[in-house]
Enzyme design. Structure first.
Site, PDB file in Angstrom:
ATOM      1  N   CYS A  33       1.064  -1.311   0.009  1.00 53.53           N
ATOM      2  CA  CYS A  33       0.094   0.037   0.014  1.00 53.53           C
ATOM      3  C   CYS A  33       0.833   1.394   0.017  1.00 53.53           C
ATOM      4  O   CYS A  33       0.231   2.381  -0.112  1.00 53.53           O
ATOM      5  CB  CYS A  33      -1.071   0.151   1.184  1.00 53.53           C
ATOM      6  SG  CYS A  33      -2.024  -1.526   1.303  1.00 53.53           S
ATOM      7  N   HIS A  42      -3.681   7.227   2.052  1.00 55.21           N
ATOM      8  CA  HIS A  42      -3.999   5.853   1.424  1.00 55.21           C
ATOM      9  C   HIS A  42      -5.376   5.226   2.031  1.00 55.21           C
ATOM     10  O   HIS A  42      -5.606   5.803   3.193  1.00 55.21           O
ATOM     11  CB  HIS A  42      -2.804   4.660   2.027  1.00 55.21           C
ATOM     12  CG  HIS A  42      -3.456   3.339   1.837  1.00 55.21           C
ATOM     13  ND1 HIS A  42      -3.635   3.099   0.635  1.00 55.21           N
ATOM     14  CD2 HIS A  42      -3.369   2.160   2.440  1.00 55.21           C
ATOM     15  CE1 HIS A  42      -3.829   1.775   0.597  1.00 55.21           C
ATOM     16  NE2 HIS A  42      -3.877   1.257   1.835  1.00 55.21           N
ATOM     17  N   ASN A  93     -10.175  -0.414  -1.114  1.00 54.65           N
ATOM     18  CA  ASN A  93      -8.495  -0.261  -0.923  1.00 54.65           C
ATOM     19  C   ASN A  93      -8.085  -0.870  -2.200  1.00 54.65           C
ATOM     20  O   ASN A  93      -8.073  -2.055  -2.303  1.00 54.65           O
ATOM     21  CB  ASN A  93      -7.999  -0.874   0.352  1.00 54.65           C
ATOM     22  CG  ASN A  93      -6.710  -0.847   0.542  1.00 54.65           C
ATOM     23  OD1 ASN A  93      -5.889  -0.323  -0.279  1.00 54.65           O
ATOM     24  ND2 ASN A  93      -6.117  -1.393   1.690  1.00 54.65           N
TER      25      ASN A  93
HETATM   26  O1  UT7 Z   1      -4.208  -1.325   3.296  1.00 54.76           O
HETATM   27  C1  UT7 Z   1      -3.320  -2.141   3.814  1.00 54.76           C
HETATM   28  C2  UT7 Z   1      -3.205  -2.170   5.267  1.00 54.76           C
HETATM   29  N1  UT7 Z   1      -4.298  -2.712   5.779  1.00 54.76           N
HETATM   30  C3  UT7 Z   1      -5.077  -2.276   6.381  1.00 54.76           C
HETATM   31  O2  UT7 Z   1      -4.843  -0.853   7.035  1.00 54.76           O
HETATM   32  C4  UT7 Z   1      -6.377  -2.815   7.273  1.00 54.76           C
HETATM   33  C5  UT7 Z   1      -6.294  -2.503   8.740  1.00 54.76           C
HETATM   34  N2  UT7 Z   1      -7.244  -3.199   9.461  1.00 54.76           N
HETATM   35  C6  UT7 Z   1      -8.728  -2.846   9.331  1.00 54.76           C
HETATM   36  O3  UT7 Z   1      -9.100  -1.954   8.543  1.00 54.76           O
HETATM   37  C7  UT7 Z   1      -9.768  -3.671  10.221  1.00 54.76           C
HETATM   38  O4  UT7 Z   1      -8.970  -4.366  10.979  1.00 54.76           O
HETATM   39  C8  UT7 Z   1     -10.565  -4.600   9.499  1.00 54.76           C
HETATM   40  C9  UT7 Z   1     -11.550  -3.635   8.788  1.00 54.76           C
HETATM   41  C10 UT7 Z   1      -9.795  -5.527   8.438  1.00 54.76           C
HETATM   42  C11 UT7 Z   1     -11.424  -5.314  10.651  1.00 54.76           C
HETATM   43  O5  UT7 Z   1     -12.194  -4.595  11.253  1.00 54.76           O
HETATM   44  P1  UT7 Z   1     -11.941  -4.675  12.956  1.00 54.76           P
HETATM   45  O6  UT7 Z   1     -12.982  -3.461  13.527  1.00 54.76           O
HETATM   46  O7  UT7 Z   1     -10.440  -4.725  13.519  1.00 54.76           O
HETATM   47  O8  UT7 Z   1     -12.578  -6.099  13.132  1.00 54.76           O
HETATM   48  P2  UT7 Z   1     -12.031  -7.173  13.971  1.00 54.76           P
HETATM   49  O9  UT7 Z   1     -11.212  -8.076  12.985  1.00 54.76           O
HETATM   50  O10 UT7 Z   1     -11.454  -6.877  15.214  1.00 54.76           O
HETATM   51  O11 UT7 Z   1     -13.336  -8.479  14.112  1.00 54.76           O
HETATM   52  C12 UT7 Z   1     -14.402  -7.685  14.981  1.00 54.76           C
HETATM   53  C13 UT7 Z   1     -15.594  -8.708  14.749  1.00 54.76           C
HETATM   54  C14 UT7 Z   1     -15.194 -10.307  14.580  1.00 54.76           C
HETATM   55  O12 UT7 Z   1     -16.151 -11.108  15.339  1.00 54.76           O
HETATM   56  P3  UT7 Z   1     -16.079 -11.535  16.513  1.00 54.76           P
HETATM   57  O13 UT7 Z   1     -14.785 -12.310  16.735  1.00 54.76           O
HETATM   58  O14 UT7 Z   1     -16.064 -10.143  17.700  1.00 54.76           O
HETATM   59  O15 UT7 Z   1     -17.379 -12.233  16.956  1.00 54.76           O
HETATM   60  C15 UT7 Z   1     -14.973 -10.604  13.187  1.00 54.76           C
HETATM   61  O16 UT7 Z   1     -15.052 -12.061  12.883  1.00 54.76           O
HETATM   62  O17 UT7 Z   1     -16.338  -8.637  13.242  1.00 54.76           O
HETATM   63  C16 UT7 Z   1     -16.068  -9.782  12.581  1.00 54.76           C
HETATM   64  N3  UT7 Z   1     -16.198  -9.674  11.253  1.00 54.76           N
HETATM   65  C17 UT7 Z   1     -17.020  -9.043  10.329  1.00 54.76           C
HETATM   66  N4  UT7 Z   1     -18.202  -9.004  10.704  1.00 54.76           N
HETATM   67  C18 UT7 Z   1     -19.175  -8.813   9.457  1.00 54.76           C
HETATM   68  C19 UT7 Z   1     -14.806  -9.570  10.347  1.00 54.76           C
HETATM   69  N5  UT7 Z   1     -15.243  -9.350   9.292  1.00 54.76           N
HETATM   70  C20 UT7 Z   1     -16.346  -9.015   9.100  1.00 54.76           C
HETATM   71  C21 UT7 Z   1     -17.374  -8.691   8.170  1.00 54.76           C
HETATM   72  N6  UT7 Z   1     -18.780  -8.765   8.201  1.00 54.76           N
HETATM   73  N7  UT7 Z   1     -16.974  -8.406   6.949  1.00 54.76           N
END
Ligand code: UT7
Length: 330
Positions: free
Chosen positions: A114, A254, A284
């Site tokens: 990225c 980004h 992204n």
């Molecule tokens: O561009 C290159 C670098 N990349 C980034 O900068 C990405 C950085 N990370 C992020 O943007 C975020 O971490 C994500 C958008 C990928 C995920 O968001 P989050 O708020 O960190 O969610 P999480 O991974 O902590 O997951 C929270 C909950 C989980 O469920 P439980 O375990 O709490 O029951 C996940 O399984 O949300 C669940 N989850 C979803 N639920 C509905 C994860 N993805 C989804 C989804 N829809 N698409």
């Protein structure tokens, strides 16, 4: 003093729009979750068979040449930032040059995920500032859909396809690239990578069966590093150059997650009216995000505007570039 200025900008986005509603039918997710956690509403997908990253890059560079009124023959160097090259080798930059007829250019790819566009921009600028070249093209292009697992809800909602390109030319006016800070931390590899397909784990039936040819991202770990580092490096380049938030015309961040963008703007003391954002439409696009932002906002940019471009991504890689915009809207 000779500086490298962006003198033209162009982009390419595939026609197909993958909406949150469509993703709701593919994985266990909701439009509400995606919007509140990421700020993404839809993303573009290159679906035509036989089309690859080079096709998007070539379309962007051809538009770039047309806008600037130059022939592809005049390009001396073309750098393509990508993690989704058409082939493992040769470089996608070479294929782009062939497709557009850039017969006098040499070319190579740069893989910094990225941050790839910023790394490439700074690299290309060195050839201009040193007086070596007068026309360098930087492409940021990724067909992320080729390495995304559309059964994994944690990654498939974030990424999209697209390409942007800029032309760098020398100037003796006080515009163009003013300063940069770029960083790498290879220990971050564990949190964001693709497991198979490289020399560590060449492709086998097993790697395909185990779905190892897709982006592996530990979202929360990447998020924590991204929020901190993108904000810090943006504040650092301001402090280093004694720039206050009033001096900044635009933050060009980004587009990975709206929450990371907001945190960066807050740390810089910059209001939302100065933040370029198109994550809602394109998601992204990895190396494509920053040139696609400049392309979208080109008509609002004025000569002398101070832009802070900032990125964080796989590697880990991150950085910021201070650029003074070189031309008024045409
Ligand atoms: O561009 C290159 C670098 N990349 C980034 O900068 C990405 C950085 N990370 C992020 O943007 C975020 O971490 C994500 C958008 C990928 C995920 O968001 P989050 O708020 O960190 O969610 P999480 O991974 O902590 O997951 C929270 C909950 C989980 O469920 P439980 O375990 O709490 O029951 C996940 O399984 O949300 C669940 N989850 C979803 N639920 C509905 C994860 N993805 C989804 C989804 N829809 N698409």
């Amino acid at each position: 003093m000779t500086r490298a200025a962006i003198t033209a900008i162009a982009g390419y986005l595939p026609d197909y729009i993958l909406t949150n509603q469509e993703l709701e039918k593919m994985v266990d997710t909701t439009d509400e979750w995606i919007m509140t956690r990421t700020g993404i509403k839809e993303r573009r997908i290159l679906r035509e068979p036989g089309k690859a990253t080079s096709d998007m890059g070539a379309a962007a560079v051809l538009e770039l040449c047309k806008k600037r009124g130059i022939s592809p023959d005049e390009i001396e160097l073309l750098i393509c930032a990508t993690v989704t090259g058409d082939l493992v080798f040769p470089a996608t930059a070479n294929i782009i040059c062939d497709k557009i007829g850039a017969k006098n250019a040499w070319s190579y790819d740069l893989g910094a995920a990225c941050s790839g566009f910023l790394y490439s921009l700074v690299t290309g600028a060195q050839f201009i500032q040193s007086g070596t070249y007068k026309k360098v093209v930087i492409v940021g292009a990724d067909k992320m859909s080729s390495i995304i697992d559309y059964t994994d809800r944690a990654t498939c909602v974030i990424f999209g396809d697209g390409a942007g390109a800029v032309l760098l030319e020398p100037t003796t006016e006080n515009v163009g690239i003013q300063d940069f800070i770029l960083r790498t931390d290879g220990s971050g590899c564990q949190h964001l990578h693709m497991k198979a397909g490289g020399s560590l784990m060449p492709p086998t039936h097993q790697t395909v069966d185990e779905r190892l040819h897709y982006v592996h991202q530990e979202g929360q770990a990447v998020f924590k590093h991204a929020v901190y580092n993108m904000a810090e490096v943006s504040a650092e380049i301001m402090e280093k150059n004694k720039l206050s938030s009033n001096d900044i015309s635009w933050l060009v961040p980004h587009q990975a997650n709206k929450r990371i963008i907001d945190a960066t703007a807050n740390r810089m003391g910059v209001g939302p009216e100065k933040v370029m954002m198109n994550i809602e439409k394109y998601g992204n696009t990895t190396a494509g995000t920053i040139p696609l932002l400049l392309w979208d906002y080109e008509k609002k940019l004025k000569k002398g505007d101070n832009l802070i471009m900032a990125a964080f991504g796989g590697g880990f890689t991150w950085g910021s570039v201070w650029l003074k915009w070189a031309y008024d809207p045409k």
